[in-house]
Enzyme design. Structure first.
Site, PDB file in Angstrom:
ATOM      1  N   ASP A  88      28.746  25.862  36.461  1.00 36.71           N
ATOM      2  CA  ASP A  88      29.800  26.874  36.353  1.00 36.71           C
ATOM      3  C   ASP A  88      30.276  27.183  34.920  1.00 36.71           C
ATOM      4  O   ASP A  88      31.484  27.288  34.677  1.00 36.71           O
ATOM      5  CB  ASP A  88      31.014  26.466  37.205  1.00 36.71           C
ATOM      6  CG  ASP A  88      30.698  26.374  38.696  1.00 36.71           C
ATOM      7  OD1 ASP A  88      29.527  26.553  39.070  1.00 36.71           O
ATOM      8  OD2 ASP A  88      31.627  26.114  39.486  1.00 36.71           O
ATOM      9  N   HIS A 137      32.557  34.254  44.191  1.00 33.19           N
ATOM     10  CA  HIS A 137      33.451  34.526  45.322  1.00 33.19           C
ATOM     11  C   HIS A 137      33.565  36.013  45.630  1.00 33.19           C
ATOM     12  O   HIS A 137      33.679  36.828  44.701  1.00 33.19           O
ATOM     13  CB  HIS A 137      34.859  34.018  45.011  1.00 33.19           C
ATOM     14  CG  HIS A 137      34.955  32.552  44.723  1.00 33.19           C
ATOM     15  ND1 HIS A 137      34.452  31.593  45.561  1.00 33.19           N
ATOM     16  CD2 HIS A 137      35.515  31.875  43.675  1.00 33.19           C
ATOM     17  CE1 HIS A 137      34.703  30.390  45.056  1.00 33.19           C
ATOM     18  NE2 HIS A 137      35.332  30.527  43.912  1.00 33.19           N
ATOM     19  N   HIS A 164      39.291  34.399  40.646  1.00 35.11           N
ATOM     20  CA  HIS A 164      38.324  34.067  39.583  1.00 35.11           C
ATOM     21  C   HIS A 164      36.914  34.236  40.117  1.00 35.11           C
ATOM     22  O   HIS A 164      36.678  34.174  41.322  1.00 35.11           O
ATOM     23  CB  HIS A 164      38.529  32.619  39.103  1.00 35.11           C
ATOM     24  CG  HIS A 164      38.222  31.602  40.173  1.00 35.11           C
ATOM     25  ND1 HIS A 164      39.115  31.283  41.168  1.00 35.11           N
ATOM     26  CD2 HIS A 164      37.097  30.877  40.428  1.00 35.11           C
ATOM     27  CE1 HIS A 164      38.570  30.390  41.981  1.00 35.11           C
ATOM     28  NE2 HIS A 164      37.337  30.135  41.562  1.00 35.11           N
ATOM     29  N   LYS A 206      27.437  29.784  44.721  1.00 34.13           N
ATOM     30  CA  LYS A 206      28.190  29.049  45.731  1.00 34.13           C
ATOM     31  C   LYS A 206      29.589  29.630  45.852  1.00 34.13           C
ATOM     32  O   LYS A 206      30.079  30.267  44.917  1.00 34.13           O
ATOM     33  CB  LYS A 206      28.259  27.563  45.375  1.00 34.13           C
ATOM     34  CG  LYS A 206      28.932  27.328  44.034  1.00 34.13           C
ATOM     35  CD  LYS A 206      28.909  25.871  43.627  1.00 34.13           C
ATOM     36  CE  LYS A 206      29.603  25.671  42.310  1.00 34.13           C
ATOM     37  NZ  LYS A 206      31.014  26.009  42.290  1.00 34.13           N
ATOM     38  N   CYS A 241      34.283  21.050  40.131  1.00 32.61           N
ATOM     39  CA  CYS A 241      32.898  21.327  40.534  1.00 32.61           C
ATOM     40  C   CYS A 241      31.894  20.303  40.012  1.00 32.61           C
ATOM     41  O   CYS A 241      30.937  19.971  40.715  1.00 32.61           O
ATOM     42  CB  CYS A 241      32.531  22.758  40.177  1.00 32.61           C
ATOM     43  SG  CYS A 241      33.461  23.927  41.209  1.00 32.61           S
TER      44      CYS A 241
HETATM   45  C1  VGL Z   1      36.018  25.443  40.007  1.00 34.96           C
HETATM   46  C2  VGL Z   1      38.143  25.652  40.821  1.00 34.96           C
HETATM   47  C3  VGL Z   1      37.761  26.742  41.580  1.00 34.96           C
HETATM   48  C4  VGL Z   1      35.079  24.696  39.103  1.00 34.96           C
HETATM   49  C5  VGL Z   1      35.609  26.510  40.760  1.00 34.96           C
HETATM   50  O1  VGL Z   1      34.047  25.263  38.700  1.00 34.96           O
HETATM   51  O2  VGL Z   1      35.368  23.521  38.788  1.00 34.96           O
HETATM   52  N1  VGL Z   1      37.275  25.003  40.046  1.00 34.96           N
HETATM   53  N2  VGL Z   1      36.489  27.165  41.548  1.00 34.96           N
HETATM   54 ZN    ZN Z   2      35.981  28.964  42.550  1.00 39.21          ZN
END
Ligand code: VGL
Ligand code: ZN
Length: 198
Positions: free
Chosen positions: A9, A49, A82, A106, A151
């Site tokens: 991510d 998302h 986000h 994801k 994540c």
């Molecule tokens: C993440 C919060 C919401 C991450 C992703 O990548 O850690 N954290 N979505």
């Molecule tokens: Zn997220």
């Protein structure tokens, strides 16, 4: 042991200026780019998302970001909107090398979040990553990216549970650290036999 690097991510929304900015998030880009050359297989995960996702506080009237809500699958932290599919925020950091073998998206189901690259937050819906790794004969994983305590940790813990040998390179990770979540994640990862590089 055949090794893969999983880059978690490293997207604009998790970098300074992004919707869910992780302090120092952009600092992981250079070390991750350098690590990539040491691995045969590089996999990138991408938080992805739909608008109106159930992990967004904006989808829960009266709720604010970083509060929690009870979902069918358990407690869910609510986040600012986000990584909305196709947005600039969902794009990888522009200096990140993205010429890996697999980009795994994801969190694309509106009703369920997915921190881990292996299972969604119900801890049962698989993403397919396990099958991909096994069919490629990969047994060892190194993880880096964002965020250490969400994540990255969830992906690392699932990987260890599935029997992969897991290392998390903390020098190429940054954390959100919500109410002690970083320390909790580090403790859990250590207890799971994950090697923490710092
Ligand atoms: C993440 C919060 C919401 C991450 C992703 O990548 O850690 N954290 N979505
Ligand atoms: Zn997220």
């Amino acid at each position: 042991m055949t090794q893969a690097l999983i880059v978690v991510d490293v997207q604009n929304d998790f970098c300074p200026g992004g919707a869910l900015a992780v302090p120092g998030g952009d600092e992981v880009v250079a070390p991750i780019n350098a690590m990539m050359v040491q691995f045969d297989t590089v996999i990138l995960t991408q938080d992805w998302h739909p608008a109106g996702h159930s992990s967004f506080a904006s989808s829960h009237p009266g709720k604010a970001p970083f509060e929690t809500v009870e979902m069918a699958y358990g407690t869910q932290v609510l986040w600012p909107d986000h990584c909305v599919q196709g947005s600039d925020g969902a794009a990888f950091h522009e200096e990140l090398r993205t010429d890996g073998d697999l980009i795994l998206r994801k969190g694309f189901r509106v009703g369920i979040d997915s921190y881990s690259g292996f299972f969604e937050n119900d801890q049962t819906t698989p993403t397919g990553l396990e099958g991909y790794l096994r069919s490629r004969g990969i047994t060892g994983l190194t993880l880096a990216g964002l965020a250490t305590d969400f994540c990255v940790a969830f992906t690392a813990l699932d990987a260890a549970r599935l029997g992969f040998a897991v290392t998390v390179d903390l020098t190429a990770c940054r954390a959100i650290d919500l109410d002690g979540s970083l320390q909790a994640a580090l403790t859990q990862m250590k207890e799971a036999g994950i090697v923490l590089q710092s």
